[in-house]
Design a protein around this motif. Structure first.
Motif, PDB file in Angstrom:
ATOM      1  N   SER A  73       0.823  -1.201   0.000  1.00 20.35           N
ATOM      2  CA  SER A  73       0.000   0.000   0.000  1.00 20.35           C
ATOM      3  C   SER A  73       0.862   1.257   0.000  1.00 20.35           C
ATOM      4  CB  SER A  73      -0.919  -0.011   1.216  1.00 20.35           C
ATOM      5  OG  SER A  73      -1.639   1.198   1.298  1.00 20.35           O
ATOM      6  N   TYR A  74       1.890   1.279   0.849  1.00 21.39           N
ATOM      7  CA  TYR A  74       2.768   2.442   0.917  1.00 21.39           C
ATOM      8  C   TYR A  74       3.542   2.617  -0.388  1.00 21.39           C
ATOM      9  CZ  TYR A  74       1.954   3.212   5.909  1.00 21.39           C
ATOM     10  OH  TYR A  74       1.387   3.504   7.118  1.00 21.39           O
ATOM     11  N   SER A 110       1.509   4.391  -2.946  1.00 21.89           N
ATOM     12  CA  SER A 110       1.322   5.808  -2.648  1.00 21.89           C
ATOM     13  C   SER A 110       2.626   6.593  -2.720  1.00 21.89           C
ATOM     14  CB  SER A 110       0.721   5.983  -1.247  1.00 21.89           C
ATOM     15  OG  SER A 110      -0.546   5.392  -1.178  1.00 21.89           O
ATOM     16  N   PRO A 131      -6.582   0.598  10.159  1.00 19.03           N
ATOM     17  CA  PRO A 131      -6.568   1.368   8.907  1.00 19.03           C
ATOM     18  C   PRO A 131      -6.275   2.848   9.138  1.00 19.03           C
ATOM     19  CG  PRO A 131      -8.379  -0.191   8.897  1.00 19.03           C
ATOM     20  CD  PRO A 131      -7.803  -0.236  10.279  1.00 19.03           C
ATOM     21  N   SER A 162      -2.964   4.943   7.746  1.00 16.91           N
ATOM     22  CA  SER A 162      -3.111   6.178   6.973  1.00 16.91           C
ATOM     23  C   SER A 162      -2.417   7.350   7.654  1.00 16.91           C
ATOM     24  CB  SER A 162      -4.593   6.495   6.756  1.00 16.91           C
ATOM     25  OG  SER A 162      -5.221   5.505   5.972  1.00 16.91           O
ATOM     26  N   ARG A 163      -2.527   7.423   8.992  1.00 22.51           N
ATOM     27  CA  ARG A 163      -1.849   8.488   9.734  1.00 22.51           C
ATOM     28  C   ARG A 163      -0.340   8.388   9.543  1.00 22.51           C
ATOM     29  NH1 ARG A 163      -2.237  11.469  14.682  1.00 22.51           N
ATOM     30  NH2 ARG A 163      -0.363  12.781  14.682  1.00 22.51           N
ATOM     31  N   LEU A 174       1.254   7.042   6.982  1.00 21.61           N
ATOM     32  CA  LEU A 174       1.602   7.416   5.618  1.00 21.61           C
ATOM     33  C   LEU A 174       1.666   8.929   5.470  1.00 21.61           C
ATOM     34  CD1 LEU A 174       2.161   6.845   2.662  1.00 21.61           C
ATOM     35  CD2 LEU A 174      -0.310   6.650   2.293  1.00 21.61           C
ATOM     36  N   ALA A 175       0.677   9.632   6.017  1.00 19.84           N
ATOM     37  CA  ALA A 175       0.685  11.092   5.946  1.00 19.84           C
ATOM     38  C   ALA A 175       1.917  11.663   6.645  1.00 19.84           C
ATOM     39  CB  ALA A 175      -0.590  11.650   6.577  1.00 19.84           C
ATOM     40  N   THR A 213      -3.339  11.087  -1.740  1.00 19.96           N
ATOM     41  CA  THR A 213      -4.465  10.599  -0.955  1.00 19.96           C
ATOM     42  C   THR A 213      -4.076   9.310  -0.242  1.00 19.96           C
ATOM     43  OG1 THR A 213      -6.032  11.542  -2.525  1.00 19.96           O
ATOM     44  CG2 THR A 213      -6.850   9.817  -1.035  1.00 19.96           C
ATOM     45  N   ALA A 214      -4.182   9.296   1.058  1.00 29.08           N
ATOM     46  CA  ALA A 214      -3.802   8.119   1.836  1.00 29.08           C
ATOM     47  C   ALA A 214      -4.817   7.003   1.610  1.00 29.08           C
ATOM     48  CB  ALA A 214      -3.724   8.478   3.320  1.00 29.08           C
ATOM     49  N   PRO A 215      -4.362   5.808   1.298  1.00 30.10           N
ATOM     50  CA  PRO A 215      -5.283   4.696   1.053  1.00 30.10           C
ATOM     51  C   PRO A 215      -5.797   4.120   2.356  1.00 30.10           C
ATOM     52  CG  PRO A 215      -3.053   3.893   0.950  1.00 30.10           C
ATOM     53  CD  PRO A 215      -2.968   5.385   1.183  1.00 30.10           C
ATOM     54  N   LYS A 216      -6.859   3.351   2.252  1.00 31.76           N
ATOM     55  CA  LYS A 216      -7.334   2.603   3.396  1.00 31.76           C
ATOM     56  C   LYS A 216      -6.527   1.310   3.482  1.00 31.76           C
ATOM     57  CE  LYS A 216     -12.076   4.386   3.254  1.00 31.76           C
ATOM     58  NZ  LYS A 216     -13.503   4.027   3.145  1.00 31.76           N
TER      59      LYS A 216
END
Length: 210
Positions: A27-28, A31, A183, A187-188, A190-191, A203-206
């Protein structure tokens, strides 16, 4: 290496393996297409997988800590050298879960690794002196308040110790979350990585990861 390249290393928990974090890594990676996302296996055998250090007996015995630090540092050094980030540690991020978070926090708090970003999921800071000096790695501590393995208060204490030593720390205690990566926590994180590693916002994914 291009200036916009980054290296993100994910460190799994005790009794697990790199496979535990592959969904999060994938996922990362999607992104952060310019980043290299690497998930190493811990160096020591555990009856159910791998471990960064043994919890049997006294895990804080000096010889045990020395062995764990040497093994962690050897793992990180090999990856950083292989990926060509020896002179760009500010473009490197550590993301640890549980025991992986403990060794990551120790690596930064001891002053051994001055990386560009650190994320700890459900971890704790070993009871050793925190080194300040020139090390100002930004730190995000994410912990579920329903964690029965490592209580959330461990991250609250770690935040206080790190801040007292001069680190920039963000603390996220998540309601109704146990000893896992939620989740919202993924996301936190990743941001946080996007911001601290100076990446362009996306946009951060779920994400859901155990």
């Amino acid at each position: 290496m291009h200036a916009d390249k980054t290296l993100i290393m994910l460190f799994h928990g005790i009794g697990a393996s790199s496979a535990q974090l592959i969904p999060l890594a994938s996922s990362y990676q999607s992104s952060l297409p310019e980043a290299r996302v690497v998930v190493p296996d811990a160096p020591f055998r555990h009856q159910y997988g791998r471990e960064w250090f043994s919890i049997h007996g006294d895990p804080l015995a000096p010889d045990r800590i020395c062995r764990a630090r040497k093994a962690f540092d050897a793992t990180v050094t090999e990856i950083i050298t292989r990926e060509g980030f020896e002179n760009s540690l500010d473009r490197v991020a550590f993301v640890g879960v549980s025991q992986g978070a403990i060794v990551s926090l120790d690596a930064v708090a001891s002053g051994r690794w001055q990386v560009g970003s650190l994320v700890s999921f459900a971890g704790l800071l070993p009871p050793f002196r925190v080194t300040g000096g020139s090390n100002r790695t930004p730190v995000l501590l994410v912990h579920g308040d329903d964690d029965r393995t490592i209580p959330a208060f461990a991250s609250t204490m770690a935040a206080g110790e790190l801040r007292a030593a001069g680190y920039q720390v963000e603390l996220d205690i998540q309601p109704h979350v146990g000893h896992t990566i939620s989740p919202a926590g993924a996301s936190r994180a990743l941001a946080f990585l996007l911001r601290t590693l100076s990446q362009k916002p996306v946009t951060a994914p779920k994400v859901s990861a155990a």
